[in-house]
Design a protein around this motif. Structure first.
Motif, mmCIF file in Angstrom:
data_model
loop_
_atom_site.group_PDB
_atom_site.id
_atom_site.type_symbol
_atom_site.label_atom_id
_atom_site.label_comp_id
_atom_site.label_asym_id
_atom_site.label_seq_id
_atom_site.Cartn_x
_atom_site.Cartn_y
_atom_site.Cartn_z
ATOM 1 N N ARG A 45 23.334 -12.454 6.738
ATOM 2 C CA ARG A 45 22.742 -10.889 6.951
ATOM 3 C C ARG A 45 21.606 -11.275 7.986
ATOM 4 N NH1 ARG A 45 20.663 -8.918 1.400
ATOM 5 N NH2 ARG A 45 20.201 -11.009 1.321
ATOM 6 N N GLU A 46 21.127 -10.250 8.678
ATOM 7 C CA GLU A 46 20.340 -10.071 9.838
ATOM 8 C C GLU A 46 19.266 -9.055 9.807
ATOM 9 O OE1 GLU A 46 20.220 -10.315 14.692
ATOM 10 O OE2 GLU A 46 22.072 -9.869 13.788
ATOM 11 N N PHE A 47 18.121 -9.508 9.867
ATOM 12 C CA PHE A 47 17.000 -8.416 9.967
ATOM 13 C C PHE A 47 17.168 -7.666 11.362
ATOM 14 C CE2 PHE A 47 13.139 -6.305 9.361
ATOM 15 C CZ PHE A 47 12.494 -6.033 10.523
ATOM 16 N N VAL A 48 17.069 -6.431 11.110
ATOM 17 C CA VAL A 48 17.155 -5.466 12.400
ATOM 18 C C VAL A 48 15.734 -4.804 12.766
ATOM 19 C CG1 VAL A 48 18.364 -3.483 13.525
ATOM 20 C CG2 VAL A 48 19.584 -4.880 11.883
ATOM 21 N N ALA A 49 15.235 -3.961 11.717
ATOM 22 C CA ALA A 49 13.933 -3.467 12.102
ATOM 23 C C ALA A 49 13.275 -2.988 10.586
ATOM 24 C CB ALA A 49 14.372 -2.035 12.848
ATOM 25 N N GLY A 50 12.072 -2.938 10.784
ATOM 26 C CA GLY A 50 11.402 -2.372 9.548
ATOM 27 C C GLY A 50 10.265 -1.511 9.877
ATOM 28 N N ILE A 51 9.918 -0.731 9.229
ATOM 29 C CA ILE A 51 8.582 0.146 9.383
ATOM 30 C C ILE A 51 7.879 0.690 8.282
ATOM 31 C CG2 ILE A 51 9.992 2.375 8.882
ATOM 32 C CD1 ILE A 51 8.495 3.662 11.217
ATOM 33 N N SER A 52 6.381 0.653 8.537
ATOM 34 C CA SER A 52 5.381 0.741 7.348
ATOM 35 C C SER A 52 5.484 1.970 6.705
ATOM 36 C CB SER A 52 4.062 0.468 8.114
ATOM 37 O OG SER A 52 3.788 1.509 8.931
ATOM 38 N N ARG A 53 4.726 2.283 5.761
ATOM 39 C CA ARG A 53 4.373 3.331 4.926
ATOM 40 C C ARG A 53 4.137 4.459 5.899
ATOM 41 N NH1 ARG A 53 2.698 -1.016 2.561
ATOM 42 N NH2 ARG A 53 3.219 -1.703 0.623
ATOM 43 N N SER A 54 3.117 4.221 6.782
ATOM 44 C CA SER A 54 2.732 5.604 7.346
ATOM 45 C C SER A 54 3.424 5.733 8.519
ATOM 46 C CB SER A 54 1.130 5.325 7.991
ATOM 47 O OG SER A 54 0.865 4.052 8.355
ATOM 48 N N GLY A 55 4.282 4.567 8.826
ATOM 49 C CA GLY A 55 5.045 4.826 10.214
ATOM 50 C C GLY A 55 4.419 4.191 11.362
ATOM 51 N N ASP A 56 3.068 3.868 11.051
ATOM 52 C CA ASP A 56 2.325 3.348 12.333
ATOM 53 C C ASP A 56 2.535 1.948 12.732
ATOM 54 O OD1 ASP A 56 -1.077 2.745 10.896
ATOM 55 O OD2 ASP A 56 1.280 2.146 10.056
#
Length: 122
Positions: A45-56
């Motif tokens: 399994r490979e990490f692709v992308a992540g995003i914070s709560r606010s999207g910033d």
């Protein structure tokens, strides 16, 4: 019951684009980080992308940087993965997950979806 449902996968030619969606339900996810992982046959399994709560704040793997963009919907319970200039090596099952921190480490993620298949033909 917490549920993450991915959609938007399919078959596309190399160089094409797809937009994946992940809808979260069961509780309010506006306070959670949301991320995307992928799993190809015979690979880990490979990490692709992540995003914070606010999207910033967003984090992308080097292998997709400049081609993939992660974003959150206005209601914060939906996360998107815009995938451009797709390559055959992007073929995998793409899974979304939630976390308390923006991280590429699977162990930091608590809830997981079932995934959506992306196949890129050469």
């Amino acid at each position: 019951q917490v549920q993450l449902v991915e959609s938007g996968g399919g078959l596309v030619q190399a160089g094409g684009s797809l937009r994946l969606s992940c809808a979260a339900s069961g509780r309010t996810f506006s306070s959670d980080v949301m991320g995307w992982f992928r799993r190809a046959p015979g690979k880990e399994r490979e990490f692709v992308a992540g995003i914070s709560r606010s999207g910033d704040r967003a984090l992308c793997a080097d292998s997709v940087k400049g081609r993939f963009t992660v974003s959150r919907g206005n209601g914060k319970n939906t996360v998107y993965l815009q995938m451009n200039r797709l390559k055959p090596e992007d073929t995998a099952v793409y899974v979304c997950a939630t976390s308390e921190v923006v991280s590429g480490t699977p162990n930091h993620y608590t809830y997981w979806g079932q995934g959506t298949q992306v196949t890129v033909s050469s």
